[in-house]
Write a protein that holds these residues in place. Sequence first.
Motif, short mmCIF file in Angstrom:
data_model
loop_
_atom_site.label_atom_id
_atom_site.label_comp_id
_atom_site.label_asym_id
_atom_site.label_seq_id
_atom_site.Cartn_x
_atom_site.Cartn_y
_atom_site.Cartn_z
N LEU A 24 71.20 36.53 48.54
CA LEU A 24 71.16 37.90 49.06
C LEU A 24 71.62 37.89 50.51
CD1 LEU A 24 67.73 39.30 47.79
CD2 LEU A 24 69.99 40.01 47.02
N THR A 25 72.05 39.04 50.97
CA THR A 25 72.41 39.17 52.38
C THR A 25 71.16 39.51 53.18
OG1 THR A 25 74.63 39.94 51.80
CG2 THR A 25 73.84 40.40 54.03
N ILE A 26 70.81 38.61 54.09
CA ILE A 26 69.64 38.78 54.97
C ILE A 26 70.13 38.69 56.41
CG2 ILE A 26 67.33 37.97 55.55
CD1 ILE A 26 67.50 38.72 52.63
N GLY A 27 70.00 39.78 57.14
CA GLY A 27 70.46 39.77 58.52
C GLY A 27 71.94 39.51 58.65
N GLY A 28 72.72 39.97 57.66
CA GLY A 28 74.17 39.82 57.70
C GLY A 28 74.67 38.48 57.21
N LYS A 29 73.75 37.58 56.81
CA LYS A 29 74.13 36.27 56.32
C LYS A 29 73.61 36.06 54.90
CE LYS A 29 74.17 34.08 60.90
NZ LYS A 29 73.62 32.96 61.73
N THR A 30 74.36 35.30 54.10
CA THR A 30 73.93 35.01 52.74
C THR A 30 72.85 33.94 52.75
OG1 THR A 30 76.05 35.60 51.75
CG2 THR A 30 74.63 34.13 50.48
N LYS A 31 71.73 34.25 52.12
CA LYS A 31 70.61 33.32 52.01
C LYS A 31 70.27 33.10 50.54
CE LYS A 31 69.69 33.08 56.53
NZ LYS A 31 69.75 31.82 57.29
N PHE A 32 69.77 31.89 50.24
CA PHE A 32 69.27 31.59 48.90
C PHE A 32 67.77 31.83 48.91
CE2 PHE A 32 72.72 28.35 47.43
CZ PHE A 32 73.70 29.30 47.68
N VAL A 33 67.31 32.76 48.08
CA VAL A 33 65.89 33.12 48.08
C VAL A 33 65.02 31.92 47.73
CG1 VAL A 33 64.14 34.53 46.92
CG2 VAL A 33 66.32 35.56 47.61
N CYS A 34 65.46 31.07 46.80
CA CYS A 34 64.62 29.96 46.36
C CYS A 34 64.50 28.86 47.41
CB CYS A 34 65.13 29.38 45.04
SG CYS A 34 66.76 28.60 45.18
N ILE A 35 65.49 28.75 48.29
CA ILE A 35 65.48 27.70 49.32
C ILE A 35 65.06 28.26 50.67
CG2 ILE A 35 66.96 26.18 50.68
CD1 ILE A 35 66.39 25.01 48.03
N ASP A 36 65.63 29.38 51.06
CA ASP A 36 65.36 29.97 52.38
C ASP A 36 64.14 30.89 52.36
OD1 ASP A 36 67.75 28.83 53.56
OD2 ASP A 36 68.87 30.31 52.40
N GLY A 37 63.72 31.32 51.19
CA GLY A 37 62.61 32.26 51.05
C GLY A 37 61.46 31.65 50.29
N PRO A 38 60.75 32.46 49.51
CA PRO A 38 61.12 33.82 49.08
C PRO A 38 60.75 34.93 50.07
CG PRO A 38 59.09 33.16 48.01
CD PRO A 38 59.54 31.97 48.79
N GLU A 39 60.12 34.55 51.21
CA GLU A 39 59.69 35.60 52.14
C GLU A 39 60.66 35.73 53.30
OE1 GLU A 39 55.61 34.94 53.18
OE2 GLU A 39 54.94 34.96 51.10
N PHE A 40 60.96 36.99 53.62
CA PHE A 40 61.91 37.29 54.69
C PHE A 40 61.40 38.48 55.50
CE2 PHE A 40 64.43 35.43 51.26
CZ PHE A 40 65.17 34.47 51.93
N ASP A 41 61.96 38.62 56.68
CA ASP A 41 61.72 39.82 57.50
C ASP A 41 62.35 41.00 56.75
OD1 ASP A 41 61.85 41.93 59.31
OD2 ASP A 41 62.33 40.66 61.02
N GLY A 42 61.51 41.93 56.31
CA GLY A 42 61.98 43.03 55.49
C GLY A 42 63.01 43.91 56.16
N SER A 43 63.02 43.94 57.48
CA SER A 43 63.99 44.77 58.19
C SER A 43 65.40 44.21 58.11
CB SER A 43 63.59 44.93 59.66
OG SER A 43 63.67 43.68 60.35
N LEU A 44 65.53 42.94 57.73
CA LEU A 44 66.84 42.29 57.67
C LEU A 44 67.43 42.28 56.27
CD1 LEU A 44 66.13 39.16 59.92
CD2 LEU A 44 67.08 41.37 60.61
N VAL A 45 66.65 42.67 55.26
CA VAL A 45 67.10 42.59 53.88
C VAL A 45 68.09 43.71 53.57
CG1 VAL A 45 66.37 42.72 51.45
CG2 VAL A 45 64.95 41.51 53.13
N ASP A 46 69.20 43.36 52.92
CA ASP A 46 70.14 44.37 52.42
C ASP A 46 69.59 44.87 51.08
OD1 ASP A 46 72.23 45.81 51.22
OD2 ASP A 46 73.78 44.56 52.12
N TRP A 47 68.76 45.89 51.15
CA TRP A 47 68.04 46.37 49.97
C TRP A 47 68.98 46.93 48.90
CZ3 TRP A 47 63.33 44.76 49.28
CH2 TRP A 47 62.54 44.45 50.39
#
Length: 763
Positions: free
Chosen positions: A226-249
């Motif tokens: 997913l795009t998080i803060g303008g960058k592609t992140k892997f939810v299973c590796i980088d997450g699953p929790e993120f700053d909600g304001s950065l998520v491309d909903w």
Amino acid sequence: MNKIISKKQFSERVFCFDIEAPLIAQSRKAGNFVIVRVDKNGERMPLTIADADIEKGTIKLVVQQVGLSSTKLCNLNVGDEVADIVGPLGNPTHIENYGTVICAGGGVGVAPMLPIIRALKRAGNRVLSVLAGRNKDLIIMEDEVRASSDETIIMTDDGSYGEKGVVTVGIEKFIRQEHIDKAFAIGPPIMMKFCCLLTQQYGIPTDVSLNTIMVDGTGMCGACRLTIGGKTKFVCIDGPEFDGSLVDWDEMFKRMRTFKAVEVEEMDRYQEHLIISEHTEAKTSKLPGACSPTPPEVPLKTKERVKIPRVKMPELDPVYRATTRLEEVNQGLTVEMAMREAQRCLDCKHPSCVEGCPVNINIPGFIKQIEKGKFIEAARILKHTSALPAVCGRVCPQEKQCESRCIHHKMNSEPVAIGYLERFAADYERESGQTVLPEISASNGIKVAVVGSGPSGLSFAGDMVKKGFDVYVFEALHEIGGVLKYGIPEFRLPNHIVDVEIDNLRKLGVHFQTDVIIGKTISVKELKQRGFKGIFIGSGAGLPNFMGIPGENALNIMSSNEYLTRVNLMDAANPHTDTPINLGKKVIVVGGGNTAMDSCRTAKRLGAEVVLVYRRSEAEMPARIEEVKHAKEEGITFMTLHNPREFLADEQGAVKAAVLDVMQLGEPDQSGRRSPEPTGQTITIECDQVIVAVGVSPNPLVPMSIEGLVLGRKNTIAVNEQMQSSLPGIYAGGDIVRGGATVILAMGDGRRAAASMSEQLIG
């Protein structure tokens, strides 16, 4: 194992399970999830851990019945067993004493929120909880939440329980009541989005837990990106929790609908999926074991051997084979063909072909046994140094290794077909039923662990068990074989061939355990505490690379890892299995390596018109010549000197076209290949699916979990010439060291590591 100990129904479609998983129960933390596979035909489904009981060895999962896999799980009862559970996965929730925190859970999102609430309370926070649901029946785990919360508000859409309204009403009530330092929200994506929009107005940092589409859950496929803060992140590796304001909903909403149509169709055929179906492939012997081959009575002279033309591998007809996914293209040599080809070997005094083999097979030795008609003896010689001869004979690039060093080149003659002969000997042994096992030293009682069951791990395991060690192989996936199973299609390497090779290692005494992620399920430190004196890391380079261009996260754009894993490992193209796949009609495959060839040839077999897009010319393609030849014969269109610069999507977010740069070749780069440069021209071609095969990087899960381990470029593990890492007793090899290489190079690493480790442990 994985037995259901208890089952409780929260509502019509929500169930709570306690399931045996002692290693996961011991190592899980708040925020972790697991991957569950209900049965052997099931897909890999991510579920967040709601609780665990270390003494009982169980984990608690709360499941909402929405699709095929969740419905199958919810229909299980106490005493039933789940096929596979692997974890804990993902990064645990960051817990500290923030001050006053709001924890908002919607629907089944309350379950993963509960361990976070408890952890925050233990850290000294004032915890204000909001539970929300459409009605009273959908409010779950209220008593447990209240027990760890300072205040709790219940919100229902219809006002049947608590206060009437949506979750944000309850959140804002707490915000107006007192100062809030931090917020957490877990529930349906739309709920989390509006929670974040609200808390942003008040300047409250808010973390959300994202439950996205996954296949492996370990970073291997990239389906969860997913795009998080303008960058592609892997939810299973980088997450699953993120700053909600950065998520491309908006992107998340679209990606969650990727397989919506397929899932609806699967639910319509739900009863069919309950029928246990076995895929049994007809295995017809090409090797008439009952015959008595007759070797030549008079040895041939060198000139006579050189004049023999190189054998041509029998192949399936291109038109036919492009329609069958499970039939092997190369059919193998007959006895007569193999013996004739073996006569071409000149039995050099100093065989340079052996020097070109990363595992140092006695090539003239096994070929001479074929020439004599002693095929079982040929297999015995192969197995002395190679744990996987039937595999190597099929997928190793002999033309760049052993065959490239053949003396025939100096005579302007084609090299001996060493790979074909290796395959012949291994196949003959298997089909004859005369299994040959190498000699094993007496047990020395020393336990060693192998992380990953790919080529390097299997090669290491084979050599170590022959030296008398007690070898345990830990595999993260639900099947043994690593890339041999998930990455290489059956038309090139049939699964039953890999299974036989693995079974031979079992017969030697190698122990295999699936669903174990070293660094997550159990740590390296714990392995040492359990008596393992040496550890070999062969976890591979399973992290897919993407191009980083606009539109790359559109629906139906996937990595080759994801595509091949769905088709090969999960058998998604089989209507009787549960894993979904969208079958494209106009498919673009980006890349020029063997994986790109595997992807485009697979797509062709699944009914697509396929275009291969490669930024260099065909001469620079790293793929095997044979694979390029096969792809062209099967009707793949090659667009060399082109490279995607942007992908265009339709109103549903699905890819509809690719904008390609027209390239030209400049000066050679570090690899020795001429660098591609844009000409300034572009073309646009239509497509409905894109498979990105532009390489992989080492998966950080294992190396990042080992404290003090020195890493190299792109998170590879740094080793010396003996494959030893910076830490005593820990060795590594294969793609986790090389960053991406061939099966045979990985096997060579495993052999070197085994030799070095055994010397270190027993002298």
